[in-house]
Motif scaffolding. Structure first.
Motif, short mmCIF file in Angstrom:
data_model
loop_
_atom_site.label_atom_id
_atom_site.label_comp_id
_atom_site.label_asym_id
_atom_site.label_seq_id
_atom_site.Cartn_x
_atom_site.Cartn_y
_atom_site.Cartn_z
N LYS A 97 36.35 -55.47 19.87
CA LYS A 97 35.96 -56.78 19.33
C LYS A 97 34.44 -56.89 19.15
N ASN A 98 33.67 -56.35 20.09
CA ASN A 98 32.23 -56.59 20.12
C ASN A 98 31.36 -55.47 19.56
N LEU A 99 31.85 -54.24 19.58
CA LEU A 99 31.02 -53.12 19.10
C LEU A 99 31.52 -52.66 17.74
N LYS A 100 31.17 -53.43 16.73
CA LYS A 100 31.61 -53.15 15.36
C LYS A 100 30.87 -51.95 14.76
N ILE A 101 29.63 -51.72 15.20
CA ILE A 101 28.82 -50.64 14.64
C ILE A 101 28.23 -49.83 15.81
N PRO A 102 29.08 -49.06 16.52
CA PRO A 102 28.59 -48.39 17.73
C PRO A 102 27.48 -47.37 17.49
N TRP A 103 27.40 -46.78 16.30
CA TRP A 103 26.35 -45.79 16.06
C TRP A 103 24.95 -46.41 16.16
N GLN A 104 24.84 -47.74 15.99
CA GLN A 104 23.54 -48.39 16.11
C GLN A 104 22.99 -48.31 17.54
N LEU A 105 23.85 -48.04 18.52
CA LEU A 105 23.38 -47.93 19.90
C LEU A 105 22.52 -46.69 20.12
N SER A 106 22.54 -45.78 19.16
CA SER A 106 21.71 -44.56 19.27
C SER A 106 20.24 -44.88 19.48
N SER A 107 19.78 -45.93 18.83
CA SER A 107 18.35 -46.27 18.93
C SER A 107 17.98 -46.75 20.33
#
Length: 191
Positions: free
Chosen positions: A33-43
């Protein structure tokens, strides 16, 4: 307490805080529900040139902790367990290899092995010995959720047949500092 200004991570933390009894299903639902774009966590990830992964504590409450890990290519942790704690890992970027082990005659044997790509979740129940690796040529990022927070864990150094009981904020490698070691013994000694 949260340590990031990432909206999707903060929303995940808030949702988990409001779940009265955490379990695999409701945590996976909250992740989806909350992590729609997990690849953004890379930063937000931290990487290590010394250990298999860098770790960034995102949240630590009485009922759960969230750690963001950054893995260099071809890095692998030692087999370990999280004691009385369940864990999920969302692979945000890259490909993870996950192995589950069983112990027989003081030897660790692989019970199950799988490769999982980005946007997939790995589950490790409490007491299960497992290991993870970044098998790719690129960096890997994982979001680890443990409930309750890890107080201590066991790390199996298979080449020297040693078992380390370490503090929960240690990584799954032979500890650098004796401050992290709670106990150390040979694997051939009774468990």
């Amino acid at each position: 307490m949260t340590y990031t200004n990432d909206t999707q991570l903060n929303n995940l933390v808030l949702e988990l805080k409001n779940i009265p009894e955490l379990n695999r299903q409701n945590i996976e639902t909250a992740i989806q529900k909350n992590l729609k774009i997990p690849w953004q966590l890379s930063s937000l990830s931290e990487f290590s040139q010394v250990h298999p992964y860098g770790r960034r504590l995102v949240a630590n409450t009485d009922s759960f902790e969230i750690i963001l890990t950054g893995w260099e290519p071809k890095s692998e942790v030692l087999p370990h367990d999280h004691g009385e704690v369940d864990g999920l890992v969302l692979v945000c970027v890259g490909v993870a290899e996950h192995k589950l082990y069983f112990s027989q005659d003081n030897q660790l044997n692989i019970r199950h092995q799988e490769r999982v790509g980005a946007n997939n979740i790995l589950y490790t129940p409490q007491g299960v010995i497992h290991s993870m690796a970044n098998i790719g040529d690129e960096q890997m990022v994982g979001l680890h959720i443990y409930w309750p927070p890890i107080k201590k864990m066991s790390v199996y150094e298979t080449s020297t047949k040693r078992l380390f009981s370490v503090k929960g904020n240690s990584g799954a490698w032979v500890p650098d500092s004796p401050d992290h070691i709670l106990e150390s013994r040979m694997l051939c000694e009774p468990l």
